[in-house]
Design an enzyme around this catalytic site. Structure first.
Site, PDB file in Angstrom:
ATOM      1  N   ASP A  97      33.125 -34.904 -29.463  1.00  0.00           N
ATOM      2  CA  ASP A  97      34.533 -35.436 -29.165  1.00  0.00           C
ATOM      3  C   ASP A  97      34.927 -35.897 -30.703  1.00  0.00           C
ATOM      4  O   ASP A  97      34.327 -36.646 -31.321  1.00  0.00           O
ATOM      5  CB  ASP A  97      34.266 -37.068 -28.508  1.00  0.00           C
ATOM      6  N   ASP A 331      35.334 -41.115 -17.376  1.00  0.00           N
ATOM      7  CA  ASP A 331      36.368 -41.839 -16.943  1.00  0.00           C
ATOM      8  C   ASP A 331      36.743 -42.273 -15.710  1.00  0.00           C
ATOM      9  O   ASP A 331      37.654 -42.916 -15.363  1.00  0.00           O
ATOM     10  CB  ASP A 331      37.604 -41.329 -17.897  1.00  0.00           C
TER      11      ASP A 331
END
Length: 540
Positions: A97, A331
């Protein structure tokens, strides 16, 4: 030569929750390295590591305070190098990421920037004067609720934060900021990294005139009263998706193209049909992102029409672009729980889901634990760590429920994740899905078989896609390549159904359907691949 990422299955690892080897209750790089054979045995081609860089952890690593070092919670740079080496031994690529849109408020550059209006980093973040009445400069909203502007008394100005107040946004209109962020990417490429997952890739630039967003198209009485839902009350035309983004994507691509076999996948933070449009725009041609994904398949919609719109919408909008499809990530509520009302048996639903996504055109993403049929954990307030949930509980449940630790051995402490107390609890409802419980007929076996079947069939990895016009809840499409065709059929409901198919079809690969002559019987959440030559008629 075909790029590796086009046919890849990418396995997302949430480092805090994969494997803890030092006993502090938080996953680490050594633990990930030890468990990499599990990923390789599934048939995955790459791993994506959620943030591992130095961070105060206000948003679990998505608030970076040092872009070129590993947070001590996870280990050291030497541990990272060892992980890369072991992954490559197992034939796995590694991407990480990159959170470029914003830093932590504890980053030295922001601490300098906020100290005055005339320091060397004064223009590295987005600052604005208040309106005459002292209000923020415009109506931009934070994704996590409230205004996207926070007052800084030392400068007597507001700074922009699209997420937490402790996540100030970089000013991408400053070329020095761009140059520096690119240098941090180069740092990791030079260490052998194979690519990047780019967080909130459509948030990099803002409107330099700071114009307020127009209202969205909604009926107020139908809007969810959850505080964070106010973000959806605007059309976000000035605070993200700015045209200047494209030039920076090209700069990133130019950097990656200096290396061999590097890939960038962007997370498009956008809802509805617009998300597919942005994905298409950001991957068009060969000078932007290699691929992109959005939240289009990460929501509650579980209908044939929805999946068809996502896939066909991307193909029509970017015939030379490339998508990545996922059903779960860190998420959102895990898809087995999210779609459970459409199934009588969550195990059957999990097997249907992998059969479905492995038949989609594009690159495929798996989130750790979904190969076990893992479900969303039910947590109480005292167990939460996620900022939106802590702020808006109980209306917002937050993201902790999908981030609980990976379960390896049902009878061990924390199901084999840690010898200590895990940072999020491992509850019995999740422990029963442990790897050591995944025997014959399990979800994990279905993942291995289905991934293997996909890799062995160019029709699924490279084939053209043609949708069949069948009524809900039947999703059906044909994948064809070099004279070989597969018709993929899915019953997205609890109700068994029967279809009629033309002559010459044979069932291949993982399935739970039966074909008797020309009669195809699909049980609840039925799935099947039909091999044939030429076109195949399928009717309800």
């Amino acid at each position: 030569m075909r790029e590796w990422w086009r046919d890849a299955v990418i396995y997302q690892i949430y480092p805090r929750s994969f494997q803890d080897d030092d006993g502090d209750g938080i996953g680490d790089l050594k633990g990930i390295t030890r468990r990499l054979p599990h990923v390789a045995e599934l048939g995955a081609d790459a791993i994506w590591l959620s943030p591992i860089f130095t961070s105060p952890m206000a948003d679990m690593g998505y608030d970076v305070s040092d872009y070129t070092d590993i947070d001590p919670l996870f280990g050291t740079l030497e541990d990272f190098d060892a992980l890369i080496a072991r992954a490559h031994e197992l034939g796995l690529k590694v991407i990480v990421d990159q959170v470029l849109s914003h830093s932590s408020s504890k980053h030295p550059f922001f601490e300098e920037s906020r100290s005055s209006r005339d320091n060397p980093k004064a223009d590295w973040y987005v600052w604005a004067d208040p309106l005459p009445d002292g209000a923020p400069p415009n109506n931009w909203a934070s994704v996590f609720g409230g205004s996207a502007w926070e007052w800084e008394p030392r400068r007597r100005q507001y700074y922009l934060h699209n997420f937490l107040t402790s996540q100030p946004d970089f000013n991408f209109h400053n070329s020095e900021v761009q140059d520096w962020l690119l240098s941090t990417m180069k740092f990791w490429l030079d260490r052998g990294l194979d690519g990047f997952r780019l967080d909130t890739v459509n948030y990099y630039f803002h409107d330099p005139e700071l114009r307020s967003n127009p209202p969205g198209d909604f009926e107020p009485e139908k809007i969810d009263s959850t505080p964070t839902e106010t973000y959806g009350w605007q059309k976000h035309v000035f605070d993200k998706n700015r045209p200047e983004n494209l030039a920076f994507l090209e700069r990133m691509r130019e950097l990656c193209d200096r290396y061999e076999d590097i890939m960038m996948v962007g997370e498009v933070g956008e809802d509805g049909d617009r998300s597919i449009e942005v994905m298409a725009e950001y991957t068009a041609g060969t000078e932007r992102l290699h691929m992109a994904y959005s939240f289009a398949m990460l929501g509650p919609n579980f209908s044939a029409g929805h999946f068809r719109r996502c896939i066909a919408g991307f193909q029509n909008g970017a015939p030379d672009g490339w998508p990545k499809w996922s059903f779960s990530n860190h998420d959102v509520v895990r898809h087995v729980t999210r779609w459970s009302k459409h199934a009588e048996d969550e195990t059957v639903l999990a097997k249907q889901a992998v059969a479905m996504i492995m038949s989609f055109p594009g690159t495929i993403g798996i989130y750790q634990g979904e190969e076990l049929g893992q479900t969303e954990a039910d947590l109480v307030y005292e167990e939460l760590t996620d900022p939106p949930a802590l702020r808006f509980w109980p209306e917002v449940k937050g993201r902790d429920g999908c981030r609980t630790p990976m379960v390896w051995a049902a009878g061990e402490n924390a199901a084999g994740f840690s010898s200590g107390t895990p940072w999020l609890p491992v509850k019995p409802a999740q422990a029963i899905h442990a790897v050591d419980q995944q025997g014959q007929g399990s979800v994990m076996e279905a993942y291995k078989r289905t991934i293997s079947y996909r890799k062995a069939n160019p029709a699924l990895t490279r084939g053209e896609t043609e949708f069949l016009d069948l009524p809900e809840p039947i999703l059906a499409f044909r994948r064809s390549h070099d004279g070989h065709a597969l018709t993929c059929v899915f019953n997205l409901s609890k109700t068994p159904t029967t279809l009629t198919v033309g002559d010459g079809a044979e069932i291949e690969g993982p399935h739970n359907a039966t074909l008797e002559g020309t009669t195809l019987k699909l049980p609840a959440n039925g799935h099947v691949y039909l091999a044939h030559e030429g076109a195949l008629d399928v009717s309800a």
